[in-house]
Motif scaffolding. Sequence first.
Motif, PDB file in Angstrom:
ATOM      1  N   THR A 139       0.830  -1.200   0.000  1.00 15.86           N
ATOM      2  CA  THR A 139       0.000   0.000   0.000  1.00 15.86           C
ATOM      3  C   THR A 139       0.868   1.254   0.000  1.00 15.86           C
ATOM      4  N   HIS A 223      -5.657   4.409   4.968  1.00 12.56           N
ATOM      5  CA  HIS A 223      -4.982   3.139   4.706  1.00 12.56           C
ATOM      6  C   HIS A 223      -5.952   1.965   4.773  1.00 12.56           C
ATOM      7  N   ASP A 224      -6.839   1.955   5.758  1.00 13.73           N
ATOM      8  CA  ASP A 224      -7.801   0.858   5.893  1.00 13.73           C
ATOM      9  C   ASP A 224      -8.698   0.754   4.666  1.00 13.73           C
ATOM     10  N   VAL A 227      -6.653  -0.870   1.858  1.00 13.70           N
ATOM     11  CA  VAL A 227      -6.483  -2.308   2.077  1.00 13.70           C
ATOM     12  C   VAL A 227      -7.768  -3.053   1.737  1.00 13.70           C
ATOM     13  N   ARG A 231      -8.147  -6.121  -0.991  1.00 13.87           N
ATOM     14  CA  ARG A 231      -8.623  -7.447  -0.574  1.00 13.87           C
ATOM     15  C   ARG A 231      -9.869  -7.862  -1.361  1.00 13.87           C
ATOM     16  N   VAL A 239      -1.103  -8.518   1.638  1.00 14.14           N
ATOM     17  CA  VAL A 239      -1.073  -7.050   1.619  1.00 14.14           C
ATOM     18  C   VAL A 239      -0.154  -6.588   2.738  1.00 14.14           C
ATOM     19  N   THR A 240       0.794  -5.731   2.403  1.00 15.77           N
ATOM     20  CA  THR A 240       1.732  -5.206   3.394  1.00 15.77           C
ATOM     21  C   THR A 240       1.958  -3.718   3.157  1.00 15.77           C
ATOM     22  N   HIS A 241       2.740  -3.117   4.014  1.00 16.60           N
ATOM     23  CA  HIS A 241       3.136  -1.719   3.841  1.00 16.60           C
ATOM     24  C   HIS A 241       4.575  -1.577   4.305  1.00 16.60           C
ATOM     25  N   GLU A 259      -4.712  -4.216   9.619  1.00 15.45           N
ATOM     26  CA  GLU A 259      -5.369  -4.888   8.500  1.00 15.45           C
ATOM     27  C   GLU A 259      -4.378  -5.576   7.555  1.00 15.45           C
ATOM     28  N   LEU A 260      -3.088  -5.543   7.899  1.00 16.32           N
ATOM     29  CA  LEU A 260      -2.066  -6.120   7.032  1.00 16.32           C
ATOM     30  C   LEU A 260      -1.841  -7.597   7.345  1.00 16.32           C
TER      31      LEU A 260
END
Length: 652
Positions: A139, A223-224, A227, A231, A239-241, A259-260
């Motif tokens: 992200t 960010h949420d 994500v 998804r 999913v990562t950051h 949420e990652l």
Amino acid sequence: MLGICYYPEHWPESQWASDAQEMRDLGLTYVRIAEFAWSRLEPTEGHYTFDWLDRAIDTLANAGLKVIMCTPTATPPKWLVEAYPDMLAVDVNTGQSRGFGSRRHYDFSSIDYHREAMRISEVLAKRYGEHPAVVGWQTDNELACHDTTPSASASAVNAFQEWCKTRYQTIEKLNEEWGNVFWSMEYPSFASISAPYFAVTETNPAHQLAFRRFSSDQVIAFHDDMVAIIRQHAPGRFVTHNFIPMADTQTDNYALARELDFAAYDNYPLGRTDLFFANADTAQFKRYMRTGHPDFSSYYFDQTRGLCQKNFWIMEQQPGPVNWAVHNPRPEPGMIALWSWVAFGHGADTVCYFRWRQAPFAQEQMHAGLKRADNSPSAAYKEVQQVKAELDELNIKPDDPLHYDVAIVSTTANQWITEIEQQGQSYLHQQVEFEYYHALRMLGLNVAFVSPEAALTDYKLVVVPTMPVVTDSFIERCKKTSATIVFGPRSGSKTEEFQTPQNLAPGKLQNLIQVKVLSVETLRDDISETLHYEGQTFHSNRWREELDVDNKTKVLATYHDHTPAVVQAENRVYVGTLGCADFTRALLEKLAKVSGLTTYTLPEDVRTVERGDYRLLFNYSAEAVRVDGFANKEFVIGSNELPGYSYAVMKR
């Protein structure tokens, strides 16, 4: 696993296939792409040009590489800024709108930008979400980098007013919680509240804390939403950051990561060491100028792993001199490999190097890559080959456990409060937390970072360097563990809304240990007074609390005037001062041994860590050293005599 950051849009398409094959031959598995490519993906509004990215992904996949796709939202293009000028953040130091021409020039409170960022994210996710070569997503890029969490824009102020209305319900309650009767700061309505900047002198600390909480919430909501879009359209992909140092984000990193699938980190040891030691003497800095401090990278690795309480990735690993620090030295030979192994030892499952080839243009042309701009291999190239061969030999698995008996409890709120009310310029939150971490690592102890909401029952020693706001639920978690718990100064010193507790500091901690802070003094960092502990004399400096204790509370250390400085009740210890490094290490060593932990006497530049079946040793010194406690051990890589700037791996 190993990976690389690659920018196909920077290079002729005729070069892509040979790049991809060479990456595969080097032993790389993952390639991260597209995080800065918005202007190439959408040159004008609604006009998409994905053909080049399609071909780039196919080229990488044909070489057997796996692709990590990124949302390009860190670099909104010029046409978007011209269409929606309100998307630009307003600098909280100058009051000026931040301009186009670099990156991260957007405001998390801009409704227009939020909509456009989610739109391009959805377009990409729909197109590549189920592409067989795309195995995961990153992200944005380094959220909150360049001090971009807060903004003083009209959009931010309006959103903050609504945030306050939701939190406090009535303006009367807000005024009471913030103590606005002081200096006639009472607001007549929520609509009259401004951002806490640009006043004659300091603004209300409760107002500042509320605005930091709000700003953090804006980043997390942005960010949420991103994500959730990924998804929806990319099932089965991770999913990562890629996080930067936790202290730089001004954001609740635990919430940002919730949420990652796992967190990632961008590791630049030399640039970070240069910034961290900016005020250190020349000799102290020069010692680690080309190696990085032995605990500095691992400090961030352990924090990153703590965000999701699982193994992490290094999404960007420094491969040579960089371009953004105050000074940018060249790593010592062997350091790229050593840094990679430090990351694996602390829980990294993949290390990706930044970048494949050094750019010959724009802002980062002085930033090294694995290859130079003329396509010749840089010094790091062979070190990556070495790491790949060693990884194949050891076969470390992603599910190999890390072994933790010590935890540091950390939260961004600690940083917010101690920055807002610093009280003494020598009190620096990151430095205080790092001092405790450094002492534990010098003792050879593995350290887990946990949030205040985490259970503490799995640890034998728990260290809270500072925690101004202590919740009832945290007190209950402390009561449920048999671990020795060490609280640093300032813990329990504030209420949720930044007021002094009615029963004085340490507030709710008085449910665990009967101690009261009567007054606080702060000293310059070059002035200290004696501190007596275990028959030895140390130094107390920077932050010193006057403690009052009952006769059931044991005094462990005293100031020069024999008044209490460190006290203990059962398994709880309260430290009322900042001390020298020798004192912190001596105190933690004694408490660790009492808690049943094995400690080591390590050379100053050697560290050790355990992962799975292996114990790893790292030498940051130019000299060969022998490490007591590991003689006659069978090493898989290296030997008991650690040569300069090297590492060794042995069976546990």
